[in-house]
Each structure stands twice: as C-alpha cells, then as structure tokens.
Design a protein around this motif. Structure first.
Motif, PDB file in Angstrom:
ATOM      1  N   HIS A 261     -30.919 -72.862  25.447  1.00  0.00           N
ATOM      2  CA  HIS A 261     -29.977 -74.842  25.999  1.00  0.00           C
ATOM      3  C   HIS A 261     -28.560 -75.133  25.704  1.00  0.00           C
ATOM      4  O   HIS A 261     -27.905 -74.168  24.902  1.00  0.00           O
ATOM      5  CB  HIS A 261     -30.961 -75.775  25.524  1.00  0.00           C
ATOM      6  CG  HIS A 261     -31.141 -75.915  24.132  1.00  0.00           C
ATOM      7  ND1 HIS A 261     -32.081 -74.845  23.244  1.00  0.00           N
ATOM      8  CD2 HIS A 261     -30.260 -76.578  23.184  1.00  0.00           C
ATOM      9  CE1 HIS A 261     -31.186 -74.600  21.702  1.00  0.00           C
ATOM     10  NE2 HIS A 261     -30.468 -76.226  21.879  1.00  0.00           N
ATOM     11  N   ASP A 263     -26.462 -77.787  23.410  1.00  0.00           N
ATOM     12  CA  ASP A 263     -26.358 -79.358  22.877  1.00  0.00           C
ATOM     13  C   ASP A 263     -25.553 -80.551  23.331  1.00  0.00           C
ATOM     14  O   ASP A 263     -24.136 -80.126  24.231  1.00  0.00           O
ATOM     15  CB  ASP A 263     -26.290 -78.931  21.385  1.00  0.00           C
ATOM     16  CG  ASP A 263     -26.850 -77.441  20.743  1.00  0.00           C
ATOM     17  OD1 ASP A 263     -28.001 -77.975  20.769  1.00  0.00           O
ATOM     18  OD2 ASP A 263     -26.544 -77.736  19.734  1.00  0.00           O
ATOM     19  N   MET A 269     -23.260 -78.528  15.000  1.00  0.00           N
ATOM     20  CA  MET A 269     -24.087 -77.174  13.928  1.00  0.00           C
ATOM     21  C   MET A 269     -25.823 -76.641  13.732  1.00  0.00           C
ATOM     22  O   MET A 269     -26.479 -77.894  14.030  1.00  0.00           O
ATOM     23  CB  MET A 269     -23.152 -77.757  13.091  1.00  0.00           C
ATOM     24  CG  MET A 269     -23.655 -78.934  12.612  1.00  0.00           C
ATOM     25  SD  MET A 269     -22.548 -79.767  11.047  1.00  0.00           S
ATOM     26  CE  MET A 269     -22.784 -81.196  10.172  1.00  0.00           C
ATOM     27  N   THR A 284     -30.533 -67.445  15.523  1.00  0.00           N
ATOM     28  CA  THR A 284     -30.686 -68.039  16.568  1.00  0.00           C
ATOM     29  C   THR A 284     -30.328 -67.066  17.686  1.00  0.00           C
ATOM     30  O   THR A 284     -29.158 -66.559  16.906  1.00  0.00           O
ATOM     31  CB  THR A 284     -28.764 -69.093  16.148  1.00  0.00           C
ATOM     32  OG1 THR A 284     -29.365 -69.785  15.415  1.00  0.00           O
ATOM     33  CG2 THR A 284     -28.754 -69.933  17.701  1.00  0.00           C
ATOM     34  N   ARG A 305     -20.304 -74.814  15.486  1.00  0.00           N
ATOM     35  CA  ARG A 305     -19.798 -74.241  16.792  1.00  0.00           C
ATOM     36  C   ARG A 305     -19.436 -75.408  18.562  1.00  0.00           C
ATOM     37  O   ARG A 305     -20.049 -76.576  18.098  1.00  0.00           O
ATOM     38  CB  ARG A 305     -20.517 -72.954  17.939  1.00  0.00           C
ATOM     39  CG  ARG A 305     -21.858 -74.485  18.294  1.00  0.00           C
ATOM     40  CD  ARG A 305     -23.313 -73.306  18.297  1.00  0.00           C
ATOM     41  NE  ARG A 305     -24.563 -74.194  18.700  1.00  0.00           N
ATOM     42  CZ  ARG A 305     -25.587 -74.588  17.645  1.00  0.00           C
ATOM     43  NH1 ARG A 305     -25.400 -73.628  16.409  1.00  0.00           N
ATOM     44  NH2 ARG A 305     -26.832 -75.131  17.364  1.00  0.00           N
ATOM     45  N   HIS A 311     -27.420 -71.739  23.878  1.00  0.00           N
ATOM     46  CA  HIS A 311     -28.130 -70.684  22.409  1.00  0.00           C
ATOM     47  C   HIS A 311     -29.580 -70.935  22.573  1.00  0.00           C
ATOM     48  O   HIS A 311     -29.841 -72.265  23.134  1.00  0.00           O
ATOM     49  CB  HIS A 311     -27.712 -71.017  21.205  1.00  0.00           C
ATOM     50  CG  HIS A 311     -27.700 -72.357  21.068  1.00  0.00           C
ATOM     51  ND1 HIS A 311     -27.246 -73.509  21.962  1.00  0.00           N
ATOM     52  CD2 HIS A 311     -28.258 -73.479  20.347  1.00  0.00           C
ATOM     53  CE1 HIS A 311     -27.075 -74.829  21.389  1.00  0.00           C
ATOM     54  NE2 HIS A 311     -28.632 -74.472  20.485  1.00  0.00           N
ATOM     55  N   GLY A 312     -30.135 -70.726  21.508  1.00  0.00           N
ATOM     56  CA  GLY A 312     -31.571 -71.479  21.549  1.00  0.00           C
ATOM     57  C   GLY A 312     -32.389 -70.522  20.280  1.00  0.00           C
ATOM     58  O   GLY A 312     -31.661 -69.611  19.316  1.00  0.00           O
ATOM     59  N   ARG A 321     -40.176 -71.656   9.613  1.00  0.00           N
ATOM     60  CA  ARG A 321     -39.624 -71.870  10.088  1.00  0.00           C
ATOM     61  C   ARG A 321     -38.664 -73.190  10.084  1.00  0.00           C
ATOM     62  O   ARG A 321     -38.640 -73.717  11.260  1.00  0.00           O
ATOM     63  CB  ARG A 321     -38.490 -70.144  10.980  1.00  0.00           C
ATOM     64  CG  ARG A 321     -36.730 -70.868  11.034  1.00  0.00           C
ATOM     65  CD  ARG A 321     -36.457 -69.457  11.764  1.00  0.00           C
ATOM     66  NE  ARG A 321     -34.848 -69.752  11.850  1.00  0.00           N
ATOM     67  CZ  ARG A 321     -33.938 -70.414  13.053  1.00  0.00           C
ATOM     68  NH1 ARG A 321     -34.719 -70.637  14.390  1.00  0.00           N
ATOM     69  NH2 ARG A 321     -32.695 -70.694  13.261  1.00  0.00           N
ATOM     70  N   GLY A 325     -31.286 -79.126  12.747  1.00  0.00           N
ATOM     71  CA  GLY A 325     -29.459 -79.460  13.711  1.00  0.00           C
ATOM     72  C   GLY A 325     -29.042 -80.703  14.114  1.00  0.00           C
ATOM     73  O   GLY A 325     -29.605 -81.631  14.170  1.00  0.00           O
ATOM     74  N   PHE A 327     -25.527 -82.615  16.208  1.00  0.00           N
ATOM     75  CA  PHE A 327     -25.048 -82.558  17.777  1.00  0.00           C
ATOM     76  C   PHE A 327     -23.447 -83.723  16.941  1.00  0.00           C
ATOM     77  O   PHE A 327     -23.631 -84.884  16.873  1.00  0.00           O
ATOM     78  CB  PHE A 327     -25.013 -83.584  19.333  1.00  0.00           C
ATOM     79  CG  PHE A 327     -26.092 -82.563  19.704  1.00  0.00           C
ATOM     80  CD1 PHE A 327     -26.469 -81.049  18.254  1.00  0.00           C
ATOM     81  CD2 PHE A 327     -27.268 -82.742  20.650  1.00  0.00           C
ATOM     82  CE1 PHE A 327     -28.253 -80.210  19.488  1.00  0.00           C
ATOM     83  CE2 PHE A 327     -28.479 -82.427  20.607  1.00  0.00           C
ATOM     84  CZ  PHE A 327     -28.903 -80.872  19.518  1.00  0.00           C
TER      85      PHE A 327
HETATM   86  O1  LIG Z   1     -33.443 -72.010  15.812  1.00  0.00           O
HETATM   87  C1  LIG Z   1     -31.495 -72.497  15.826  1.00  0.00           C
HETATM   88  O2  LIG Z   1     -31.536 -71.567  15.339  1.00  0.00           O
HETATM   89  C2  LIG Z   1     -31.280 -73.072  16.901  1.00  0.00           C
HETATM   90  C3  LIG Z   1     -31.517 -74.210  17.060  1.00  0.00           C
HETATM   91  C4  LIG Z   1     -30.838 -75.591  17.553  1.00  0.00           C
HETATM   92  O3  LIG Z   1     -31.190 -75.330  18.424  1.00  0.00           O
HETATM   93  C5  LIG Z   1     -29.869 -75.950  17.238  1.00  0.00           C
HETATM   94  O4  LIG Z   1     -29.879 -76.269  15.743  1.00  0.00           O
HETATM   95  O5  LIG Z   1     -29.268 -76.798  18.577  1.00  0.00           O
END
Ligand SMILES: O=C(O)CCC(=O)C(=O)O
Ligand SMILES: [Fe+2]
Length: 728
Positions: A261, A263, A269, A284, A305, A311-312, A321, A325, A327
């Motif tokens: 997806h 963000d 971050m 990631t 970033r 990413h996912g 884990r 996250g 935005f």
């Molecule tokens: O699990 C992750 O490393 C990414 C999680 C994610 O999509 C995010 O933090 O935006």
C-alpha cells in the motif's frame, strides 16, 4: 572508505540500491553527483546557515518569524498555484472549488493534528540533530521508479528518499517494551485493524493516550528535528510538521502481514517496537526492491520516507511484531494530488462515478505519474464496462511501476478476461502471482482461468496456493473439490468439501450439497462392491448433508435472491435427495428389510408428493411385497396431473365416424329434436373426457421433461471468477 564508481554506476546504485548517507557535505558522494537534487538540498542548507546567524533562528535553521515556509515551499507553492490557475481555465469552476476545499481540509487536518500530537511551539528548545543521532547512522535507499505524488519537483532526482536508521537505536529495547506493555494495557491488541486483504491487530494512537504521550515526546526530541534534517528539500522547518494518522500495529502468525500500500501523507515513518529476535519473518517490504530484499529493522530504529512509496509489512511467521506507523503532513504545503485522489475514492464509494472520474482526471493533470489515480480510475471504467479504456489506464500505471504491482496486474487480468482475451489474462494473473502468491483471490481467479483451458493440474496448484494464503477462502476449496470429483478422485474431493464446510455460510451450504453427491457416489460404489454397511453409512451422511445444505441455502437465498448459482444449488435438492432415498431404500431391500425400504420410499413420497419418481419407488416396493390393495389405491394418491383419468371412455374410430355422420344429418334437419339434444349431451361429455386426457398428457410430459433436466443437473457447480476493488 572511497569506492571507485563511475557516475553511471553510482546512479544505478542510487536508483535501485542503498548507500550510507554521510552527514558532512564535503564527501565523495557530493563531489560525484552534482545532480539536480543537490541544488535544492544545498540551497536549503545555505538558507539554514544564513538563518542561523539571525537572532530569531536556532541551530536547525528554525526561525520563529518564518513559520510559514522556507524558501523552498514558497517557491514551489507559487509554481503549483500557477499550474492550478492554468488548469482552472481548462477544467472550470468545479476544479477550483475542489482545490479550495483541499486547502480548507488541509488546514483542518493540521489543526486537529496539534490537538492530538506534538507541534513545535515558540518556546520549544530544539535539540541539534547531531546530538539526537549521536553514533546512530542513516542509510538511504531509492524509493523506486515513481516520484512522490505531490511536490515531486522539490524532492528531485535521484529519489534516495527512504531513510533508515542503523547502528545505535534511537530508543532502547527496554523503553519499547514498556511502551508496548502500556499499549497492551490500553487494549491495543484487542482491536482488529484491516489492511486491504489482510487483518492485523492494532489501534490508532488517539485511542491509546499513554502510548500517544510517549510518541509525542519522541516527536519532540527525535523525529521532528530528524525529519527536517533528512528532508530539507521539502520540510522548511520542524514547526510545519504535523503527525496525522498514527497507529500501533501488531503482527503475528494469525495476523501476519499488510497489503502492499501507500501511506496517506506526504511523509511517513515506521518505528520498530519489538526486538527482531522475538519474531521470525516480518520486516518492511518495498515493492521495487523485491521480496528477496526485505528491510529488517531492529527495535528502536526507524524508517522515514515519502508516503507514496509502495510498501507493506512482510509476513510474520512466528512471534509478535509491533510497529508504530505515522503519516505526516506539512503545514505550509497542501497536497493537492493526494487530496483530489482521496476525494475521488470517496466519491467512488458513494457511488458518484462521474464525480470520482473527474477528480482522478484533475489529480493526473497535476501529476501524470499518480499511479493510484490511474488505478482507481481504471476500476471505475471497469465498473462502467469501458474495458478498453480501463485497460489503457491500468497499463499506464503498470508501466510507471515497472509491472511490479501485483494488485494492478490482477486488475489487468480481470479486464482482459472481461474482453475475452483469456491467454493474455492468464499471463497477467501469472505475472501477478509471481510477485504475490499470497493473494487468495488472485490465485483463485487464475485457477478458474486455467481450468477453463483444461489445465487441470495447474488449476489445482492455484487452489492450493489460494487456500494456503487464506484457509477460509471457501470458493477455492469448493472448486478444488469439484475438479477432483470430476476427474474421479472422489475421496480427495471429499476432503476439500469438508474444508469448505469451515468457511462462510454460502460456501458451506454449497459444500454440503456437493458432499451429498460425493456420499451417494461412494455409497453406490460400496454397494456394488458388496459393502452394504459402508454404503448405508455413506447414504445416511448424504441424506444428512443434503437436508442441512438445503436449509442453509434457503437462508442464504432469503437475502441473496438474485444469485443464479444459489438457485442452481437449490434446484439440485430434489434430484439429490431422491437419489439418497433411492439408495437407502435399495440398501434396506438388499439387506432383506422390505419394511424399512418401504418406509424410506414412503418418506420420499411425503417429501416430494408431486414427484412421480418417488411414487414409482413406493409402488415398486409395494408390488414386491404383494401389497396389491395399497398398490391400487396408491395410484389414487399419485399427483393428479400425473395420474391417468380413471375411466377410459374413448370411442373407436368406427363408432366416432358413425356418430359424426348421424350428427351431420341432424345439422341438415334429418332427425328429431330429442335426438339432437341427446347427441349434444353425448358429444359434450366426450369432448370433456378428451380434454382431460389431453391436459393429463401435457402435464405428465412436462413433469417428465423436468425430471430429465434435473437429473442431468446433479453435478458439482463451480462459482465464477472474482473481481475485487483496489486497496491502495
Ligand atoms: O510493518 C512494516 O514494516 C510497515 C508497516 C506500515 O505499513 C507502515 O508503518 O506504514
Ligand atoms: Fe504503511
């Protein structure tokens, strides 16, 4: 140490690989790459240096009298404004209204952000970034082939915009553990969190006040100064950063991953909150780096970033884990592209497809590389059955993403399939599976397509993949079982249908009908082999599943009436159930228990009093037992339309001709009045008799034809291909 690379090689590395970001400006990498990106960076840095001399500014170049924008954002905003003006001329007032709404929404979001999250205030002492980082180093990675959705020009080239901290963590493992403990006390892991096709545990930080308090402290002391330092080309000052959607996510074996997806913010971050040693898998995933390059991040480290990097969270196999996250927005930069696109997606859900299409068109006019705009627009065109146009848009997105977006390839596959281009569709699906074999719907669709081509083995492989990705994906179990049953492998088919029983009601009900047929088939085979007991068990199971399945199907149909596949399954009930009655009765008879056989067939006539086959079965067993009285009276009970009229009173041809001649004479006045009345009464009676016969013959023919039709229908039905919405 200095590595000898040519500029081309270096560029290659920048755009695909990784390198260490050196904080000093006088190093090899700045000498070797006097490219465009350095322009903005050094310009901002120069302005920072200039500002540091001013009494209103601190060592980060953050100046109290300059909260709205450093030189960059002002310049860039001017460019955007003039572009908007030009597009206003082209698209008219609606576009300008939408743009104004973006500004209002942006302001609103920024305001809300400061209510929940840390925002820099005039009396915040800012820590120099060198003190924050200490021995922590930073690695930069390319963000892939597509620049950020907004402000691409500011970010510049090459797009080494994924920054990952390394060596010494920004916060300790012990601190992270205590944060997670707090968050768990606040119920973070009790909540479900949806990421496209996948389900996670986790919650927004607005619901986790204690976790939020910790996070705010991190923003103030670490992340805002660090972000401003890492993205000087876009962040005019730490005071403009706004955290807006922040969540704590928990992965484990049952909630293993996210969708691929982007963000929802210009920057984003991810903070690693769990020591790597406590889980396997995870990390990631960045689509452009491929699945063999999962980015590991140990506890206390962070990735910073642009939000639009695809990413996912990679699949966690074992252990827990946690990641946090966030935005981010920038107060002095309105993300018109992202906001227009998001509003387009909202309108799509309304649905206002024309309004949505317009928003995507506008967003693309601002940024032709907005891949999510292209993909969402393609989805709309798909709904509108404009397949060729949809294909054009989805291919444009795929071209930009170098054909690495598994979801877009899936959509392309569906679109090609809709256009009857099966081979190309299969190819698109196969490309998609190569990238993401964990997409159950995708594997299922490819399976159906391969099956239609007669590639049964490959078809089953896809159902295996689909059910591995999602063991509750009933359609795949159902189809897999059907393929096996059709190829004569009844025993394995049974296993698949039993798995389908564990899935949602609709699938389970269909599986029950299929199991009914399986057990009838098995029962017949066992009976033929002389195993009457085994056959009996199978026949009883068949009856049980068919009855249960029918009850469930009726329920499903009550809220899904129009589904032709459900109706088809319901249509199978009578022929299937009759087969079960027949088998059971025959088995009783075979064991010499005529009474039980009779009871079974009698039950059949009770269940289906309109069905001639049920009555035939009953009559046969009555006959075998010599129960002639009941046999005779049973003919009276057979449904009227299937019974012959009781009195056969049809005249012979000779007699008919004679009467007709006599009647003809009467018409010409050759007979007495009494005679005429008598003739009329007789002929009327005869006519009635005949019409009853004609009706009976008509009805029984129809009934027989229906039986024939349904008999041919007791087979395994396969559902259709699926098409699904994007999750961007
Ligand atoms: O699990 C992750 O490393 C990414 C999680 C994610 O999509 C995010 O933090 O935006
Ligand atoms: Fe994300």
């Amino acid at each position: 140490q200095v590595v000898e690379w040519s500029n081309d090689e270096r560029l290659q590395l920048w755009s695909r690989g990784e390198f260490n970001l050196d904080l000093s400006e006088n190093n090899e990498y700045f000498d070797l790459l006097p490219f465009r990106r350095l322009g903005p960076v050094s310009r901002v840095r120069n302005s920072i240096l200039r500002h540091q001399q001013s009494p209103n500014c601190d060592s980060n170049g953050f100046c109290l009298d300059q909260i709205r924008g450093g030189s960059q954002s002002v310049e860039n905003n001017k460019e955007i404004e003039s572009k908007i003006e030009e597009l206003g001329g082209r698209f008219g007032a609606d576009f300008l209204v939408a743009v104004e709404r973006n500004k209002r929404d942006h302001e609103e979001d920024c305001k809300k952000s400061c209510e929940l999250y840390y925002c820099v205030t005039a009396n915040t002492p800012l820590v120099p970034v060198e003190d924050i980082l200490g021995p922590t180093t930073i690695k930069s990675y390319s963000m892939g082939p597509v620049p950020p959705e907004d402000f691409a020009d500011s970010f510049g080239y090459p797009l080494d915009n994924i920054k990952v901290t390394e060596t010494k963590p920004l916060f300790s493992a012990a601190e992270a553990t205590s944060v997670i403990e707090k968050a768990e006390n606040e119920g973070v892991d009790k909540n479900e969190f949806k990421s496209g096709k996948y389900q996670l545990a986790g919650d927004w930080l607005q619901n986790l006040p204690e976790t939020r308090a910790w996070f705010n402290q991190q923003l103030e002391t670490i992340f805002f100064p660090l972000l401003a330092h890492l993205f000087p080309e876009i962040i005019s000052s730490p005071s403009v950063i706004r955290a807006h959607s922040v969540s704590l996510l928990k992965y484990n074996a049952s909630h293993p991953r996210t969708d691929v997806h982007i963000d929802n913010g210009i920057l984003a971050m991810t903070l690693a909150m769990t020591p790597s040693a406590q889980y396997t898998g995870g990390g990631t995933y960045f689509e452009h780096m491929g699945v063999e390059n999962i980015l590991p991040m140990d506890v206390g480290h962070a990735t910073l970033r642009p939000g639009s990097v695809r990413h996912g969270g990679h699949r966690v196999k074992e252990g827990d884990r946690y990641v946090l996250g966030a935005f981010l927005l920038l107060e002095d930069r309105v993300e018109h592209v992202r906001r227009l696109k998001n509003r387009g997606s909202e309108l799509r859900r309304v649905p206002d497809l024309d309004g949505a299409s317009k928003h995507f068109e506008w967003a693309l006019a601002l940024n032709p590389m907005c891949t999510t705009c292209l993909k969402d627009w393609a989805e709309i065109l798909h709904t509108q059955k404009k397949f060729a146009e949809a294909e054009e848009k989805i291919r444009a997105a795929l071209h930009l993403l170098e054909y690495k977006d598994s979801d877009a390839l899936f959509t392309l596959g569906v679109l090609l399939s809709e256009q009857g281009r099966d081979d190309e569709s299969i190819q698109a699906y196969q490309q998609s599976v190569e990238i993401n074999a964990e997409d159950a719907e995708l594997c299922y669709n490819l399976g159906v397509k391969l099956g239609a081509k007669g590639l049964v083995k490959e078809e089953m492989q896809m159902y295996a993949k689909a059910t591995k990705a999602n063991p509750k994906f009933g359609g795949a179990w159902l189809n897999w079982g059907t393929v096996l049953a059709e190829s004569g492998n009844i025993d394995d088919a049974e296993l698949m249908f039993l798995k389908a029983l564990q899935c949602e009601q609709e699938v389970a009900s269909k599986a029950m009908m299929n199991l009914g047929l399986i057990y009838i088939t098995q029962g017949n085979a066992l009976a033929q082999g002389g195993n009457l007991e085994g056959a009996m068990k199978a026949a009883l199971s068949a009856a049980k599943y068919i009855d249960q399945g029918k009850a469930m199907l009726d329920q499903v149909a009550s809220y899904n009436k129009a589904d032709s596949m459900i109706l088809k399954f319901i249509g199978q009930y009578r022929p299937l159930r009759l087969k079960a009655y027949q088998l059971l009765g025959q088995l009783h008879a075979g064991q010499g228990n005529m009474a039980k056989c009779e009871a079974e067939f009698r039950a059949a006539t009770k269940s289906f009093p309109e069905d001639i086959m049920a009555w035939k079965l009953l009559q046969r067993i009555l006959q075998v037992q010599g129960k002639t009285e009941e046999l005779k009276s049973s003919f009276m009970t057979v449904p009227s339309q299937q019974r012959a009229p009781t009195r056969l009173a049809i005249m012979s041809q000779e007699k008919t001709e004679h009467i007709l001649k006599h009647a003809n004479d009467c018409v010409h006045g050759v007979c007495a009045f009494d005679e005429v009345s008598e003739l009329v009464a007789m002929l009327r009676g005869h006519q009635k008799e005949l019409s009853v016969w004609v009706e009976a013959v008509k009805k029984i023919t129809k009934a027989l034809e229906k039986v024939k039709e349904e008999d041919g229908q007791t087979k395994f039905e396969k559902p259709f291909e699926l098409s699904s919405a994007f999750s961007s």
